[in-house]
Design a protein around this motif. Structure first.
Motif, PDB file in Angstrom:
ATOM      1  N   SER A   1      34.722  47.026  37.413  1.00  0.00           N
ATOM      2  CA  SER A   1      34.167  47.599  36.181  1.00  0.00           C
ATOM      3  C   SER A   1      32.640  47.548  36.179  1.00  0.00           C
ATOM      4  CB  SER A   1      34.711  46.846  34.959  1.00  0.00           C
ATOM      5  OG  SER A   1      36.112  46.867  34.932  1.00  0.00           O
ATOM      6  N   LYS A   2      32.078  47.389  37.386  1.00  0.00           N
ATOM      7  CA  LYS A   2      30.618  47.366  37.592  1.00  0.00           C
ATOM      8  C   LYS A   2      29.938  46.147  36.941  1.00  0.00           C
ATOM      9  CE  LYS A   2      30.051  52.353  38.271  1.00  0.00           C
ATOM     10  NZ  LYS A   2      31.476  52.683  38.380  1.00  0.00           N
ATOM     11  N   LYS A   3      30.703  45.074  36.773  1.00  0.00           N
ATOM     12  CA  LYS A   3      30.127  43.812  36.288  1.00  0.00           C
ATOM     13  C   LYS A   3      29.853  42.928  37.497  1.00  0.00           C
ATOM     14  CE  LYS A   3      30.619  44.985  31.990  1.00  0.00           C
ATOM     15  NZ  LYS A   3      29.425  45.344  31.202  1.00  0.00           N
ATOM     16  N   LYS A   4      28.614  42.483  37.633  1.00  0.00           N
ATOM     17  CA  LYS A   4      28.277  41.623  38.776  1.00  0.00           C
ATOM     18  C   LYS A   4      28.956  40.272  38.556  1.00  0.00           C
ATOM     19  CE  LYS A   4      24.689  40.587  42.011  1.00  0.00           C
ATOM     20  NZ  LYS A   4      23.350  40.073  42.218  1.00  0.00           N
ATOM     21  N   THR A   5      29.819  39.908  39.479  1.00  0.00           N
ATOM     22  CA  THR A   5      30.719  38.775  39.260  1.00  0.00           C
ATOM     23  C   THR A   5      30.626  37.764  40.408  1.00  0.00           C
ATOM     24  OG1 THR A   5      32.230  40.286  38.113  1.00  0.00           O
ATOM     25  CG2 THR A   5      33.126  38.158  38.764  1.00  0.00           C
ATOM     26  N   LEU A   6      30.659  36.477  40.037  1.00  0.00           N
ATOM     27  CA  LEU A   6      30.682  35.386  41.020  1.00  0.00           C
ATOM     28  C   LEU A   6      31.934  34.559  40.783  1.00  0.00           C
ATOM     29  CD1 LEU A   6      29.358  33.590  43.241  1.00  0.00           C
ATOM     30  CD2 LEU A   6      28.175  32.371  41.384  1.00  0.00           C
ATOM     31  N   LEU A   7      32.703  34.334  41.836  1.00  0.00           N
ATOM     32  CA  LEU A   7      33.884  33.480  41.775  1.00  0.00           C
ATOM     33  C   LEU A   7      33.517  32.153  42.442  1.00  0.00           C
ATOM     34  CD1 LEU A   7      37.459  34.639  42.935  1.00  0.00           C
ATOM     35  CD2 LEU A   7      36.703  32.290  42.969  1.00  0.00           C
ATOM     36  N   ILE A   8      33.719  31.054  41.741  1.00  0.00           N
ATOM     37  CA  ILE A   8      33.470  29.728  42.319  1.00  0.00           C
ATOM     38  C   ILE A   8      34.818  29.020  42.485  1.00  0.00           C
ATOM     39  CG2 ILE A   8      32.305  27.497  42.069  1.00  0.00           C
ATOM     40  CD1 ILE A   8      30.206  28.862  40.337  1.00  0.00           C
ATOM     41  N   ASP A   9      35.150  28.688  43.717  1.00  0.00           N
ATOM     42  CA  ASP A   9      36.426  28.034  44.020  1.00  0.00           C
ATOM     43  C   ASP A   9      36.208  26.519  44.034  1.00  0.00           C
ATOM     44  OD1 ASP A   9      38.891  27.243  44.874  1.00  0.00           O
ATOM     45  OD2 ASP A   9      38.944  28.502  46.668  1.00  0.00           O
ATOM     46  N   CYS A  10      36.669  25.852  42.968  1.00  0.00           N
ATOM     47  CA  CYS A  10      36.505  24.396  42.866  1.00  0.00           C
ATOM     48  C   CYS A  10      37.797  23.636  43.167  1.00  0.00           C
ATOM     49  CB  CYS A  10      36.006  24.016  41.472  1.00  0.00           C
ATOM     50  SG  CYS A  10      34.222  24.027  41.345  1.00  0.00           S
ATOM     51  N   ASP A  11      38.752  24.314  43.762  1.00  0.00           N
ATOM     52  CA  ASP A  11      40.020  23.677  44.124  1.00  0.00           C
ATOM     53  C   ASP A  11      40.018  23.379  45.625  1.00  0.00           C
ATOM     54  OD1 ASP A  11      42.660  22.940  44.634  1.00  0.00           O
ATOM     55  OD2 ASP A  11      43.497  24.432  43.273  1.00  0.00           O
ATOM     56  N   PRO A  12      40.207  22.103  46.023  1.00  0.00           N
ATOM     57  CA  PRO A  12      40.195  21.755  47.450  1.00  0.00           C
ATOM     58  C   PRO A  12      41.194  22.549  48.298  1.00  0.00           C
ATOM     59  CG  PRO A  12      40.156  19.760  46.110  1.00  0.00           C
ATOM     60  CD  PRO A  12      40.370  20.908  45.164  1.00  0.00           C
ATOM     61  N   GLN A  13      42.255  23.060  47.664  1.00  0.00           N
ATOM     62  CA  GLN A  13      43.224  23.868  48.417  1.00  0.00           C
ATOM     63  C   GLN A  13      42.617  25.199  48.862  1.00  0.00           C
ATOM     64  OE1 GLN A  13      47.469  23.816  47.046  1.00  0.00           O
ATOM     65  NE2 GLN A  13      46.615  22.749  45.297  1.00  0.00           N
ATOM     66  N   GLY A  14      41.587  25.641  48.164  1.00  0.00           N
ATOM     67  CA  GLY A  14      40.871  26.858  48.562  1.00  0.00           C
ATOM     68  C   GLY A  14      41.692  28.124  48.489  1.00  0.00           C
ATOM     69  N   ASN A  15      42.691  28.163  47.598  1.00  0.00           N
ATOM     70  CA  ASN A  15      43.553  29.347  47.535  1.00  0.00           C
ATOM     71  C   ASN A  15      42.838  30.585  47.009  1.00  0.00           C
ATOM     72  OD1 ASN A  15      45.712  27.908  48.545  1.00  0.00           O
ATOM     73  ND2 ASN A  15      46.529  27.373  46.537  1.00  0.00           N
ATOM     74  N   ALA A  16      41.876  30.383  46.115  1.00  0.00           N
ATOM     75  CA  ALA A  16      41.115  31.539  45.624  1.00  0.00           C
ATOM     76  C   ALA A  16      40.267  32.124  46.746  1.00  0.00           C
ATOM     77  CB  ALA A  16      40.241  31.136  44.438  1.00  0.00           C
TER      78      ALA A  16
ATOM     79  N   ALA B   1      43.898  45.887  32.680  1.00  0.00           N
ATOM     80  CA  ALA B   1      43.862  45.867  31.209  1.00  0.00           C
ATOM     81  C   ALA B   1      43.220  44.582  30.693  1.00  0.00           C
ATOM     82  CB  ALA B   1      45.281  46.001  30.654  1.00  0.00           C
ATOM     83  N   LEU B   2      43.504  43.455  31.362  1.00  0.00           N
ATOM     84  CA  LEU B   2      42.917  42.172  30.957  1.00  0.00           C
ATOM     85  C   LEU B   2      41.397  42.202  31.103  1.00  0.00           C
ATOM     86  CD1 LEU B   2      43.250  39.200  30.085  1.00  0.00           C
ATOM     87  CD2 LEU B   2      43.442  38.622  32.515  1.00  0.00           C
ATOM     88  N   ALA B   3      40.907  42.737  32.218  1.00  0.00           N
ATOM     89  CA  ALA B   3      39.455  42.825  32.432  1.00  0.00           C
ATOM     90  C   ALA B   3      38.810  43.664  31.325  1.00  0.00           C
ATOM     91  CB  ALA B   3      39.148  43.422  33.803  1.00  0.00           C
ATOM     92  N   LYS B   4      39.445  44.782  30.977  1.00  0.00           N
ATOM     93  CA  LYS B   4      38.914  45.644  29.903  1.00  0.00           C
ATOM     94  C   LYS B   4      38.897  44.905  28.570  1.00  0.00           C
ATOM     95  CE  LYS B   4      39.991  50.314  31.572  1.00  0.00           C
ATOM     96  NZ  LYS B   4      40.884  51.477  31.429  1.00  0.00           N
ATOM     97  N   GLU B   5      39.982  44.159  28.305  1.00  0.00           N
ATOM     98  CA  GLU B   5      40.070  43.405  27.043  1.00  0.00           C
ATOM     99  C   GLU B   5      38.996  42.326  26.974  1.00  0.00           C
ATOM    100  OE1 GLU B   5      43.469  41.052  24.392  1.00  0.00           O
ATOM    101  OE2 GLU B   5      44.065  42.042  26.250  1.00  0.00           O
ATOM    102  N   LEU B   6      38.781  41.631  28.087  1.00  0.00           N
ATOM    103  CA  LEU B   6      37.754  40.579  28.147  1.00  0.00           C
ATOM    104  C   LEU B   6      36.358  41.172  27.898  1.00  0.00           C
ATOM    105  CD1 LEU B   6      36.983  37.590  28.969  1.00  0.00           C
ATOM    106  CD2 LEU B   6      36.709  38.459  31.270  1.00  0.00           C
TER     107      LEU B   6
END
Length: 259
Positions: free
Chosen positions: A30-45, A244-249
């Motif tokens: 949706s053209k939003k500059k986004t950063l994902l930070i993975d703070c779970d040691p399993q690293g699944n994200a 739809a969730l991204a649009k709602e957020l």
């Protein structure tokens, strides 16, 4: 200034990482500059978005434990507008190593400050526990998205979740708010899913997302191919739901800003 949202639930298996990955991808789309930070040691994200955890030197461990510059540990993903700070098994020892640090709950918050204004949204995935990694995520966040699986035991956990958020407000982050409650693994063929949805709405009348995430095989398959649902199967029910969730957020945040 970017908004920092932690995706959290002390109960595992509720679609927390699935939500972080796919919501991030659709915010970026949706053209939003986004950063994902993975703070779970399993690293699944990290692996679920296509990052080889063992090959990359960038890591949230470097930021929290080694005090490295956060910008050096941000890497691009295969998706335009979406970057990530990955995690791997090194982070498992961080809970113990951080105990002796001053201001140990605020290390992530201080690091994020340096890059916050470069992003529209920063999403943090954290472990299903209330250890130091999760506390760092809560301390850094403006708000929390709580995914709840549509099952009976989810209702039992609601009281605990509200207690956790109020404890965080009183102790380490007075400004944190509930961004939204997200119903996951919704099965419209069962009465239980509808009952859980209605009960959760009673607890949080203004906070439950209209969008619900259905049970969807394609959503479960996508991470094993290192892809979000947007590139794995954008025509699936799961893809339509996260879009739809991204649009709602985005809409909710726009209204709150204007309000």
């Amino acid at each position: 200034m970017g908004k920092v949202i932690v995706v959290a639930n002390q109960k595992g298996g509720v679609g927390k990482t699935t939500t972080t990955i796919n919501l991030s991808a659709y915010l970026a789309d949706s053209k939003k500059k986004t950063l994902l930070i993975d703070c779970d040691p399993q690293g699944n994200a990290s692996s679920g978005i296509g990052i080889d955890k063992e090959e990359t030197e960038a890591n949230v461990y470097n930021v929290l434990v080694n005090g490295e510059d956060i910008a050096k540990n941000i890497i691009p993903t295969q998706y335009k507008n979406l970057s990530i700070i990955p995690s791997n098994v090194d982070l498992a020892g961080a809970e113990i190593e951080l105990v002796s640090f001053n201001n140990r709950e605020y290390l992530l918050k201080e690091a994020i400050k340096k890059v916050k204004e470069e992003y529209d949204y920063i999403l943090i995935d954290c472990p299903p526990s209330l250890g130091l990694l999760t506390l760092n995520a809560f301390a850094a966040a403006d708000s929390v998205i709580i995914p709840i699986q549509c099952e009976y035991y989810a209702l039992e956990g609601l009281g605990q979740l509200t207690k956790t958020v109020s404890t965080i407000k009183q102790s380490i982050n007075k400004d944190i708010e509930i961004e939204g409650i997200l119903l996951t693994m919704f099965d419209k063929r069962t009465n239980l899913s509808t009952v859980v949805y209605e009960e959760v709405k009673k607890f949080f009348p203004d906070k439950v997302y209209k969008t619900v995430i259905p049970r969807n095989v394609r959503l479960s398959e996508a991470p094993s191919f290192g892809e979000s649902i947007i590139s794995y199967d954008k025509f699936s029910k799961g893809a339509h739901a996260y879009k739809a969730l991204a649009k709602e957020l985005i809409k909710n945040n726009k209204e709150n800003k204007n309000g």
